[in-house]
Design a protein around this motif. Structure first.
Motif, mmCIF file in Angstrom:
data_model
loop_
_atom_site.group_PDB
_atom_site.id
_atom_site.type_symbol
_atom_site.label_atom_id
_atom_site.label_comp_id
_atom_site.label_asym_id
_atom_site.label_seq_id
_atom_site.Cartn_x
_atom_site.Cartn_y
_atom_site.Cartn_z
ATOM 1 N N ASP B 2 0.827 -1.203 0.000
ATOM 2 C CA ASP B 2 0.000 0.000 0.000
ATOM 3 C C ASP B 2 0.862 1.253 0.000
ATOM 4 O O ASP B 2 0.424 2.317 -0.432
ATOM 5 C CB ASP B 2 -0.940 0.006 1.206
ATOM 6 N N ASP B 3 2.042 1.127 0.498
ATOM 7 C CA ASP B 3 2.955 2.267 0.532
ATOM 8 C C ASP B 3 3.367 2.625 -0.902
ATOM 9 O O ASP B 3 4.052 1.852 -1.571
ATOM 10 C CB ASP B 3 4.188 1.881 1.358
ATOM 11 N N PRO B 4 2.929 3.789 -1.378
ATOM 12 C CA PRO B 4 3.236 4.132 -2.772
ATOM 13 C C PRO B 4 4.731 4.318 -3.010
ATOM 14 O O PRO B 4 5.197 4.309 -4.152
ATOM 15 C CB PRO B 4 2.483 5.445 -2.993
ATOM 16 N N ASP B 5 5.462 4.483 -1.924
ATOM 17 C CA ASP B 5 6.909 4.662 -2.086
ATOM 18 C C ASP B 5 7.620 3.338 -2.317
ATOM 19 O O ASP B 5 8.722 3.295 -2.863
ATOM 20 C CB ASP B 5 7.505 5.305 -0.826
ATOM 21 N N LEU B 6 7.007 2.270 -1.885
ATOM 22 C CA LEU B 6 7.724 0.995 -1.885
ATOM 23 C C LEU B 6 8.227 0.572 -3.263
ATOM 24 O O LEU B 6 9.383 0.212 -3.416
ATOM 25 C CB LEU B 6 6.848 -0.090 -1.252
ATOM 26 N N PRO B 7 7.377 0.613 -4.273
ATOM 27 C CA PRO B 7 7.889 0.157 -5.574
ATOM 28 C C PRO B 7 9.113 0.937 -6.037
ATOM 29 O O PRO B 7 10.039 0.365 -6.588
ATOM 30 C CB PRO B 7 6.705 0.367 -6.516
ATOM 31 N N ARG B 8 9.119 2.234 -5.818
ATOM 32 C CA ARG B 8 10.284 3.011 -6.269
ATOM 33 C C ARG B 8 11.543 2.609 -5.506
ATOM 34 O O ARG B 8 12.604 2.449 -6.088
ATOM 35 C CB ARG B 8 10.025 4.511 -6.070
ATOM 36 N N ARG B 9 11.382 2.438 -4.215
ATOM 37 C CA ARG B 9 12.537 2.020 -3.421
ATOM 38 C C ARG B 9 13.049 0.661 -3.922
ATOM 39 O O ARG B 9 14.249 0.440 -4.070
ATOM 40 C CB ARG B 9 12.136 1.943 -1.945
ATOM 41 N N GLU B 10 12.078 -0.227 -4.174
ATOM 42 C CA GLU B 10 12.477 -1.561 -4.644
ATOM 43 C C GLU B 10 13.135 -1.503 -6.019
ATOM 44 O O GLU B 10 14.074 -2.247 -6.297
ATOM 45 C CB GLU B 10 11.256 -2.496 -4.677
ATOM 46 N N LEU B 12 14.841 0.971 -7.240
ATOM 47 C CA LEU B 12 16.194 1.505 -7.048
ATOM 48 C C LEU B 12 17.140 0.414 -6.529
ATOM 49 O O LEU B 12 18.271 0.264 -7.003
ATOM 50 C CB LEU B 12 16.156 2.687 -6.069
ATOM 51 N N LEU B 13 16.640 -0.335 -5.561
ATOM 52 C CA LEU B 13 17.490 -1.390 -4.996
ATOM 53 C C LEU B 13 17.807 -2.457 -6.041
ATOM 54 O O LEU B 13 18.940 -2.933 -6.133
ATOM 55 C CB LEU B 13 16.805 -2.049 -3.785
ATOM 56 N N ARG B 14 16.799 -2.834 -6.807
ATOM 57 C CA ARG B 14 17.009 -3.870 -7.819
ATOM 58 C C ARG B 14 18.045 -3.402 -8.831
ATOM 59 O O ARG B 14 18.958 -4.134 -9.213
ATOM 60 C CB ARG B 14 15.665 -4.204 -8.482
ATOM 61 N N ALA B 15 17.919 -2.146 -9.273
ATOM 62 C CA ALA B 15 18.869 -1.600 -10.245
ATOM 63 C C ALA B 15 20.279 -1.582 -9.661
ATOM 64 O O ALA B 15 21.254 -1.965 -10.324
ATOM 65 C CB ALA B 15 18.448 -0.190 -10.656
ATOM 66 N N ALA B 16 20.384 -1.149 -8.411
ATOM 67 C CA ALA B 16 21.710 -1.086 -7.773
ATOM 68 C C ALA B 16 22.309 -2.486 -7.665
ATOM 69 O O ALA B 16 23.482 -2.710 -7.999
ATOM 70 C CB ALA B 16 21.602 -0.443 -6.391
ATOM 71 N N ARG B 31 23.957 7.891 -10.678
ATOM 72 C CA ARG B 31 23.310 8.253 -11.947
ATOM 73 C C ARG B 31 22.931 7.008 -12.763
ATOM 74 O O ARG B 31 21.848 6.922 -13.343
ATOM 75 C CB ARG B 31 24.254 9.154 -12.757
ATOM 76 N N GLN B 32 23.847 6.031 -12.791
ATOM 77 C CA GLN B 32 23.543 4.789 -13.527
ATOM 78 C C GLN B 32 22.368 4.058 -12.885
ATOM 79 O O GLN B 32 21.529 3.489 -13.574
ATOM 80 C CB GLN B 32 24.769 3.873 -13.559
ATOM 81 N N VAL B 33 22.345 4.054 -11.545
ATOM 82 C CA VAL B 33 21.241 3.395 -10.841
ATOM 83 C C VAL B 33 19.928 4.080 -11.198
ATOM 84 O O VAL B 33 18.911 3.421 -11.484
ATOM 85 C CB VAL B 33 21.477 3.415 -9.319
ATOM 86 N N SER B 37 16.928 2.205 -13.134
ATOM 87 C CA SER B 37 15.699 2.021 -12.364
ATOM 88 C C SER B 37 14.513 2.713 -13.031
ATOM 89 O O SER B 37 13.366 2.309 -12.826
ATOM 90 C CB SER B 37 15.868 2.580 -10.948
ATOM 91 N N GLY B 38 14.782 3.763 -13.788
ATOM 92 C CA GLY B 38 13.699 4.536 -14.388
ATOM 93 C C GLY B 38 12.961 5.418 -13.386
ATOM 94 O O GLY B 38 11.902 5.956 -13.678
ATOM 95 N N VAL B 39 13.547 5.544 -12.197
ATOM 96 C CA VAL B 39 12.918 6.322 -11.123
ATOM 97 C C VAL B 39 13.496 7.741 -11.142
ATOM 98 O O VAL B 39 14.621 7.949 -11.594
ATOM 99 C CB VAL B 39 13.180 5.597 -9.777
ATOM 100 N N GLY B 40 12.737 8.694 -10.681
ATOM 101 C CA GLY B 40 13.202 10.078 -10.710
ATOM 102 C C GLY B 40 14.243 10.373 -9.644
ATOM 103 O O GLY B 40 14.321 9.690 -8.618
ATOM 104 N N GLN B 41 15.033 11.402 -9.893
ATOM 105 C CA GLN B 41 16.128 11.767 -9.005
ATOM 106 C C GLN B 41 15.638 12.075 -7.583
ATOM 107 O O GLN B 41 16.285 11.729 -6.603
ATOM 108 C CB GLN B 41 16.842 13.003 -9.576
ATOM 109 N N GLY B 42 14.446 12.703 -7.499
ATOM 110 C CA GLY B 42 13.907 13.041 -6.181
ATOM 111 C C GLY B 42 13.686 11.798 -5.334
ATOM 112 O O GLY B 42 13.967 11.802 -4.131
ATOM 113 N N SER B 43 13.182 10.735 -5.959
ATOM 114 C CA SER B 43 12.947 9.498 -5.222
ATOM 115 C C SER B 43 14.254 8.891 -4.724
ATOM 116 O O SER B 43 14.320 8.349 -3.620
ATOM 117 C CB SER B 43 12.238 8.472 -6.108
ATOM 118 N N LEU B 44 15.282 8.968 -5.564
ATOM 119 C CA LEU B 44 16.572 8.419 -5.140
ATOM 120 C C LEU B 44 17.031 9.114 -3.865
ATOM 121 O O LEU B 44 17.371 8.458 -2.874
ATOM 122 C CB LEU B 44 17.622 8.600 -6.244
ATOM 123 N N TYR B 45 17.018 10.439 -3.881
ATOM 124 C CA TYR B 45 17.542 11.161 -2.714
ATOM 125 C C TYR B 45 16.602 11.065 -1.513
ATOM 126 O O TYR B 45 17.037 11.142 -0.372
ATOM 127 C CB TYR B 45 17.886 12.606 -3.093
#
Lengths: 195, 195
Positions: B2-10, B12-16, B31-33, B37-45
């Motif tokens: 349910d946490d909308p943040d979870l997929p982005r975090r996952e 990022l982790l998968r890409a890393a 930057r490569q991650v 990941s296809g996730v935006g820079q804001g989510s990474l930070y």
């Protein structure tokens, strides 16, 4: 040593080899090699016009020296083959620093370059072949000696990985001891324990 | 989920994790991650304020997943211990890609950082302890099981190194087969072949 260029070339190679061991080929710049060697920039470009030339010469020197050393030990027919194998397995090793050559298999700039990979390949192919011959001398059939030679070389490489991961040189020693303890009965009896 | 943040975090982790396996932690930029990941820079930070946060989370996820997987296999008491050990040794492995965790021991940015080293240490310490317990279940005394556990884990790690060096997945298999062929008689007889 009449060639006045020789010491500089050797100093560059020694610096490159030490730096590669400590921090990898990919992580080492020609500038660092220059600084550690104390040799002038002109000499570097004279002897090794490109970073690739320097890397290939340094890696080849390391693999050749290592194979010569182990070859002398493994083919010393004054000693029984089982004794040579155990001496090879148990030789003192800088466990925490890791294997100068094995670690190159995780170095992208080596693995991505067929010419740089080649001495690494030839070192391990040569080492496995030497160890297999000694296992054959102990009376093992070729097919058993083949797998056991891969196992013996792998134990050392894996022992290095464990020692570095655990920050404990005893890990390499334990891996080798575990392997040697399984080897002993078959070798000392001169019999074959095939699967 | 349910946490909308979870997929982005996952993501990022998968890409890393994938990038670390392919090219190491040191060789991978945030930057490569981001790109993979296809996730935006804001989510990474947001999720990983520093490269170190990302590296620690990605390495820990990889080591935890690997230890959980092997633990399930090694502690499955429905199977005899010898069978579990051989299954562990002979499990299919991506020989040419190398061990996701073992290769970190040659990654400078991991080895030079106590926090990043820690999950690598704990993985191998946990794995060796698990394997030792199974050797003890086969009837070996602790001291023999100890060294043999280091040897079993080292065989796999060294097999990876050989496979990469020789560009031949059969090298890992040969190392494991050589080791297993030495293991069998003692394990199957349930007897101890101490040195």
């Amino acid at each position: 040593m009449d060639d006045p260029d020789l010491p500089r070339r050797e100093r560059l190679l020694r610096a490159a080899r030490d730096l590669y061991w400590a921090q990898g080929v990919e992580g080492t710049s020609p500038r660092q090699v220059l600084e550690v060697s104390g040799v002038g920039q002109g000499s570097l470009y004279h002897h090794f016009p490109t970073k690739h030339d320097l890397s290939l010469a340094a890696i080849s020197a390391t693999t050749q020296e290592a194979l010569d050393s182990v070859s002398g030990e493994l083919t010393d027919t004054d000693r029984p083959p089982a004794e040579r194998l155990v001496a090879y397995l148990e030789r003192p090793r800088p466990a925490l620093a890791g294997c100068k050559i094995g670690r190159l298999t995780s170095d992208r700039s080596v693995m991505a370059d067929d010419e740089l990979r080649s001495p690494v390949h030839d070192y391990f192919a040569g080492l496995v072949a030497l160890v297999q011959e000694v296992f054959e001398e102990t009376g093992l059939p070729d097919v058993v000696a083949h797998d056991r030679a891969y196992a013996a070389v792998a134990i050392v490489q894996g022992g290095y990985v464990l020692a570095r991961a655990l920050d404990d040189p005893a890990a390499l020693r334990a891996a080798v001891d575990g392997f040697v303890s399984m080897l002993d009965p078959a070798l000392q009896a001169g019999t074959v324990v095939a699967r």
